[in-house]
Design an enzyme around this catalytic site. Structure first.
Site, PDB file in Angstrom:
ATOM      1  N   ILE A  20      -3.742  13.312 -11.892  1.00 56.60           N
ATOM      2  CA  ILE A  20      -3.188  12.095 -12.515  1.00 56.60           C
ATOM      3  C   ILE A  20      -3.300  10.874 -11.621  1.00 56.60           C
ATOM      4  O   ILE A  20      -3.083   9.758 -12.053  1.00 56.60           O
ATOM      5  CB  ILE A  20      -1.712  12.260 -12.957  1.00 56.60           C
ATOM      6  CG1 ILE A  20      -0.878  12.926 -11.863  1.00 56.60           C
ATOM      7  CG2 ILE A  20      -1.598  12.970 -14.260  1.00 56.60           C
ATOM      8  CD1 ILE A  20       0.603  12.971 -12.188  1.00 56.60           C
ATOM      9  N   GLY A  21      -3.600  11.059 -10.374  1.00 53.63           N
ATOM     10  CA  GLY A  21      -3.723   9.878  -9.514  1.00 53.63           C
ATOM     11  C   GLY A  21      -4.263  10.247  -8.152  1.00 53.63           C
ATOM     12  O   GLY A  21      -4.217  11.398  -7.734  1.00 53.63           O
ATOM     13  N   ARG A  22      -4.793   9.235  -7.515  1.00 54.98           N
ATOM     14  CA  ARG A  22      -5.352   9.425  -6.179  1.00 54.98           C
ATOM     15  C   ARG A  22      -4.846   8.277  -5.333  1.00 54.98           C
ATOM     16  O   ARG A  22      -4.989   7.127  -5.714  1.00 54.98           O
ATOM     17  CB  ARG A  22      -6.872   9.333  -6.292  1.00 54.98           C
ATOM     18  CG  ARG A  22      -7.636  10.238  -5.368  1.00 54.98           C
ATOM     19  CD  ARG A  22      -9.102   9.938  -5.549  1.00 54.98           C
ATOM     20  NE  ARG A  22      -9.674  10.599  -6.691  1.00 54.98           N
ATOM     21  CZ  ARG A  22     -10.209  11.807  -6.636  1.00 54.98           C
ATOM     22  NH1 ARG A  22     -10.209  12.481  -5.518  1.00 54.98           N
ATOM     23  NH2 ARG A  22     -10.751  12.334  -7.712  1.00 54.98           N
ATOM     24  N   GLY A  23      -4.178   8.563  -4.214  1.00 52.43           N
ATOM     25  CA  GLY A  23      -3.672   7.496  -3.364  1.00 52.43           C
ATOM     26  C   GLY A  23      -4.347   7.540  -2.010  1.00 52.43           C
ATOM     27  O   GLY A  23      -5.348   8.236  -1.819  1.00 52.43           O
ATOM     28  N   GLY A  24      -3.772   6.788  -1.080  1.00 48.73           N
ATOM     29  CA  GLY A  24      -4.371   6.685   0.250  1.00 48.73           C
ATOM     30  C   GLY A  24      -4.353   7.989   1.010  1.00 48.73           C
ATOM     31  O   GLY A  24      -5.212   8.246   1.847  1.00 48.73           O
ATOM     32  N   ALA A  26      -3.254  11.211  -0.542  1.00 45.53           N
ATOM     33  CA  ALA A  26      -3.128  12.434  -1.327  1.00 45.53           C
ATOM     34  C   ALA A  26      -3.692  12.256  -2.726  1.00 45.53           C
ATOM     35  O   ALA A  26      -3.979  11.144  -3.147  1.00 45.53           O
ATOM     36  CB  ALA A  26      -1.651  12.810  -1.412  1.00 45.53           C
ATOM     37  N   VAL A  28      -2.737  13.475  -6.751  1.00 47.87           N
ATOM     38  CA  VAL A  28      -1.554  13.921  -7.481  1.00 47.87           C
ATOM     39  C   VAL A  28      -1.994  14.605  -8.780  1.00 47.87           C
ATOM     40  O   VAL A  28      -2.831  14.073  -9.513  1.00 47.87           O
ATOM     41  CB  VAL A  28      -0.612  12.723  -7.776  1.00 47.87           C
ATOM     42  CG1 VAL A  28       0.653  13.183  -8.464  1.00 47.87           C
ATOM     43  CG2 VAL A  28      -0.271  11.977  -6.489  1.00 47.87           C
ATOM     44  N   ASP A 146       7.477   0.809   2.628  1.00 47.18           N
ATOM     45  CA  ASP A 146       6.232   0.613   1.886  1.00 47.18           C
ATOM     46  C   ASP A 146       6.546   0.279   0.423  1.00 47.18           C
ATOM     47  O   ASP A 146       5.921   0.810  -0.488  1.00 47.18           O
ATOM     48  CB  ASP A 146       5.383   1.890   1.992  1.00 47.18           C
ATOM     49  CG  ASP A 146       3.943   1.647   1.557  1.00 47.18           C
ATOM     50  OD1 ASP A 146       3.526   0.471   1.497  1.00 47.18           O
ATOM     51  OD2 ASP A 146       3.237   2.634   1.266  1.00 47.18           O
TER      52      ASP A 146
HETATM   53  N1  LIG Z   1       5.821  11.791  -9.450  1.00 49.32           N
HETATM   54  C1  LIG Z   1       4.807  11.253 -10.126  1.00 49.32           C
HETATM   55  N2  LIG Z   1       4.773  11.336 -11.468  1.00 49.32           N
HETATM   56  C2  LIG Z   1       3.743  10.794 -12.165  1.00 49.32           C
HETATM   57  N3  LIG Z   1       2.690  10.166 -11.601  1.00 49.32           N
HETATM   58  C3  LIG Z   1       2.657  10.068 -10.266  1.00 49.32           C
HETATM   59  C4  LIG Z   1       3.705  10.604  -9.461  1.00 49.32           C
HETATM   60  N4  LIG Z   1       3.405  10.360  -8.172  1.00 49.32           N
HETATM   61  C5  LIG Z   1       2.234   9.705  -8.171  1.00 49.32           C
HETATM   62  N5  LIG Z   1       1.773   9.520  -9.421  1.00 49.32           N
HETATM   63  C6  LIG Z   1       0.518   8.868  -9.801  1.00 49.32           C
HETATM   64  O1  LIG Z   1      -0.422   9.155  -8.804  1.00 49.32           O
HETATM   65  C7  LIG Z   1      -0.938   7.952  -8.226  1.00 49.32           C
HETATM   66  C8  LIG Z   1      -1.197   8.163  -6.766  1.00 49.32           C
HETATM   67  O2  LIG Z   1       0.025   8.289  -6.107  1.00 49.32           O
HETATM   68  P1  LIG Z   1       0.159   8.163  -4.527  1.00 49.32           P
HETATM   69  O3  LIG Z   1       1.600   8.002  -4.207  1.00 49.32           O
HETATM   70  O4  LIG Z   1      -0.535   9.291  -3.892  1.00 49.32           O
HETATM   71  O5  LIG Z   1      -0.701   6.928  -4.168  1.00 49.32           O
HETATM   72  P2  LIG Z   1      -0.515   5.361  -4.240  1.00 49.32           P
HETATM   73  O6  LIG Z   1       0.934   5.002  -4.136  1.00 49.32           O
HETATM   74  O7  LIG Z   1      -1.257   4.898  -5.442  1.00 49.32           O
HETATM   75  O8  LIG Z   1      -1.283   4.925  -2.954  1.00 49.32           O
HETATM   76  P3  LIG Z   1      -0.880   5.045  -1.422  1.00 49.32           P
HETATM   77  O9  LIG Z   1      -0.948   6.498  -1.035  1.00 49.32           O
HETATM   78  O10 LIG Z   1      -1.909   4.230  -0.765  1.00 49.32           O
HETATM   79  O11 LIG Z   1       0.509   4.535  -1.301  1.00 49.32           O
HETATM   80  C9  LIG Z   1       0.114   6.910  -8.505  1.00 49.32           C
HETATM   81  O12 LIG Z   1      -0.450   5.637  -8.557  1.00 49.32           O
HETATM   82  C10 LIG Z   1       0.675   7.358  -9.860  1.00 49.32           C
HETATM   83  O13 LIG Z   1      -0.137   6.867 -10.918  1.00 49.32           O
END
Ligand SMILES: Nc1ncnc2c1ncn2[C@@H]1O[C@H](COP(=O)(O)OP(=O)(O)OP(=O)(O)O)[C@@H](O)[C@H]1O
Length: 693
Positions: A20-24, A26, A28, A146
């Site tokens: 559902i998502g990709r962040g810096g 991890a 998800v 953050d």
């Molecule tokens: N608990 C959750 N429930 C639903 N979606 C989520 C949840 N946590 C994260 N996501 C989705 O996954 C995406 C990536 O989350 P993640 O926290 O890894 O990265 P980020 O906040 O986008 O970037 P960074 O790691 O750089 O802060 C989010 O933008 C969100 O769309």
């Protein structure tokens, strides 16, 4: 991820679903928690970071610090662990993961990207959620570091949930600065000036970032933009953001003030707490005048510059010119170390000593002028007063004694007494008094003093206590609660917060914030909390006596179902586990299955006499028992005696002691007679004889 992604984690407990998502740091996924039958979000660290020790420890710290928190505006962390995975080259590595509450919705970043600025009401709602989360986490000693729209989720039901306390560290760790730890925390666009300078952060650093988020919600743009992280960080330190009202036609200027106060360069000028920030927004949205109304961003910037300049002057005396030049700092946007200004050089240019001297001289001159003006005015006032006094005395005006009043004097009585004395009365309300409304509080001139007949005496009566107790509205409907609170003189925010409650029915009020019973100023704004109809399975049940647990759960309104099971560790009649597990949210008055220990499993000791030792051992192990041989023996020896005897009930896993006699030769065997061991099994005797013949 270069790993071969498994279908499930934690021995099959979490079945991995969609990305559902990709962040810096991890990726998800959604996942099904098969034990509790609920959907969760699974955050798995990028495999290239899995071997980074600093990163690993930060990830573990995230799991630990956030797992302690439980607040409706913070994404719950349910579980964490590390999974062994194999990459394409066949190498195995342990990839840490977090199991969190799955929030069905969008991040604030995506919402702003898709729709542009939010309405004032929506921005207010989001800020209240964010500030509630910060108020709670700050109380727990956790600084987020953050706060940004990408870390704020808005659920489909409109709930605000702050997530990714990924770089949160306990307060006592806060002495580590950004540069010391080499890990810039915070994204440049939401970075506080102190973070940009590499100084220690505190709770107010989160409030600055929250101010940037408010700014972006109102305008659709972050307060500062630029080509590089350094360019943005520089502006956070040394520039005042363009007021939101100049970017959004019709936006009240008071928002400029609120944003500016939250984003004060000098943290001492910011809101001191998340609650103060929240109250200011609520005050403004409810028609009041926020504290921020008096904030002057230019004065704040100038003071900050002056302070930094003084520090810098001291520092430059001990520093070579090279040390003030560009240095390396971690860029939070690119994740790279980049050239930047040294902290001392960011924000202001050095003034020359002669410039400083001229400035100081000008200030002194200004002070002298102001001082002489005030002095002259005071002198004139004194002369005028004296002239009037002398005139009055000289003319011999009729003097009367001012009557004295007490706290039992009513307004009518006071008027009567003054009229009798030939005086006039001016009534004023004493808004600072805590006496009941209408109580006399003070007078001017004082009772007993002499004044000219016909003068006016001012008499103050209490306007009623300023601080009143907040009435209890727990269990009432929202409408009833609002009316009770408003009657008591409070304002109630239009928005509410939902929370779990053990005893308050769904949709009824659980509490107010501030809480009932507290005495606070009339006219203050309160927030209502509404029951979600859900509650949490209590903690600390395992190992407790069954009866106490059942009584406790039924007192809390739960239905229970009791199942028995054997346990090697929990004593008989105590609880081994509950389903759903402690901490799980379930419907109020829902059913909890309580598993009760029957103690260790009991088994019947089989008869082994007459068997070979090998057969006896096999039979005992089938029953979950061990064979003890106090006198030794070999597999072909015959069991002569056993303790405990056949048929005795013993704990599974116990030992049955066997006494053996050596195998008989064919002759002697016949003479002693296997038949004499009539209790032995046919198989035992037959096989033994067969072996020997
Ligand atoms: N608990 C959750 N429930 C639903 N979606 C989520 C949840 N946590 C994260 N996501 C989705 O996954 C995406 C990536 O989350 P993640 O926290 O890894 O990265 P980020 O906040 O986008 O970037 P960074 O790691 O750089 O802060 C989010 O933008 C969100 O769309």
């Amino acid at each position: 991820m270069s790993n071969t992604m498994p279908a499930s984690l934690a021995n099959g407990r979490y079945q991995i679903g969609q990305l559902i998502g990709r962040g810096g740091m991890a990726q998800v996924y959604t996942a099904l928690d098969t034990r509790l039958g609920r959907t969760v979000a699974l955050k798995m660290m990028h495999s290239d970071l899995a071997n980074d020790d600093i990163f690993l420890s930060r990830f573990r710290r995230e799991a630990h610090s956030v797992a302690q928190m439980n607040n409706p505006n913070i994404v719950n962390i349910y579980d964490s662990g590390e999974e062994t995975m194999t990459d394409e080259a066949g190498r195995t590595e342990r990839v840490p993961y977090l199991v969190m509450e799955y929030v069905k919705g969008q991040t604030l970043r995506d919402i702003i990207k898709a729709n542009g600025p939010l309405s004032q009401r929506d921005a207010e709602q989001v800020m209240i959620g964010v500030l509630n989360a910060l108020e709670y986490s700050h109380r727990m000693g956790v600084i987020h570091r953050d706060i940004k729209p990408g870390n704020i989720m808005i659920s489909e039901q409109g709930m605000v949930k702050v997530m990714d306390f990924g770089i949160a560290r306990a307060l006592d760790d806060s002495v580590a600065t950004m540069t010391q730890s080499q890990g810039v925390v915070g994204t440049a666009q939401y970075l506080s000036p102190e973070q940009a300078r590499g100084e220690t952060v505190d709770m107010r650093s989160d409030l600055y970032s929250a101010g940037c988020v408010l700014y972006e919600m109102l305008t659709g743009k972050p307060p500062f933009t630029g080509d590089s992280a350094v360019a943005i960080a520089y502006q956070h330190v040394s520039e005042v953001a363009v007021p939101p009202s100049t970017m959004v036609p019709g936006l009240p200027k008071m928002w400029d003030q609120i944003c500016a106060k939250a984003m004060a360069k000098d943290r001492q000028n910011r809101y001191a707490t998340a609650a103060e920030f929240k109250n200011d927004i609520l005050t403004f949205m409810n028609g009041g005048v926020p504290v921020a109304a008096n904030f002057n961003p230019l004065a704040d910037l100038a003071n900050m510059k002056a302070r930094k300049q003084a520090e810098q002057t001291a520092a430059t005396q001990a520093m070579s010119p090279i040390e003030t030049a560009a240095t390396q700092a971690f860029n939070p946007v690119t994740g790279q170390f980049e050239a930047t200004m040294a902290p001392q050089a960011v924000g202001t240019q050095l003034k020359t000593r002669s410039e400083q001297a001229t400035e100081a001289k000008a200030k002194r001159k200004k002070k002298i002028i102001i001082g002489s003006v005030i002095g002259s005015l005071l002198l004139i006032a004194a002369i005028v007063g004296l002239v009037f006094f002398l005139k009055g005395v000289g003319k011999g005006i009729d003097q009367v004694v001012v009557p004295t009043f007490s706290d039992t004097t009513t307004e009518d009585r006071a008027r009567e007494k003054l009229t009798e004395a030939g005086l006039k009365m001016q009534v004023k309300q004493d808004t600072d008094s805590s006496e009941p409304e209408g109580t006399f509080t003070k007078q001017s001139p004082k009772g007993g003093s002499k004044v000219a007949k016909g003068s006016t005496v001012t008499v103050w009566f209490s306007a009623g206590p300023k601080a009143v107790k907040i009435p209890e509205v727990k269990g009432r409907s929202q409408e009833e609660a609002r009316s009770v609170l408003e009657k008591a003189g409070f304002k109630v925010t239009p928005s509410t917060q939902t929370e779990d409650s053990q005893d308050v029915p769904k949709d009824k009020v659980t509490r107010t914030d501030p809480a009932a019973g507290q005495a606070i100023d009339k006219g203050s704004t309160l927030m209502l909390y509404i029951s979600s109809g859900m509650t949490k399975v209590p903690d600390g049940l395992v190992g407790q006596p069954k009866d106490a647990v059942l009584a406790n759960l039924s007192k809390q309104g739960f239905s229970t179902q009791v199942n028995s099971e054997y346990s090697d560790t929990v004593p008989k009649d105590s609880v081994t586990r509950v389903e759903p597990g402690s901490g799980t949210a379930i419907e109020q008055r829902g059913t909890i299955v309580v598993y009760v220990s029957q103690g260790k499993e009991q088994v019947s000791v089989p008869n082994t006499t007459g068997m070979t030792l090998g057969q006896a051992r096999f039979l005992l192990s089938q029953q979950g028992l061990a064979a003890g041989l106090p006198n030794g023996g070999s597999d072909t020896d015959i069991v002569d005696h056993q303790d405990p005897v056949a048929g005795a009930k013993v704990d599974k896993g116990s030992t049955v002691n066997l006494t053996v006699k050596p195998t008989q030769t064919a002759n002697s065997g016949n003479s002693s007679g296997a038949g004499s061991n009539g209790g032995g099994t046919g198989m035992g005797n037959g096989s033994q004889q067969g072996n020997k013949n």
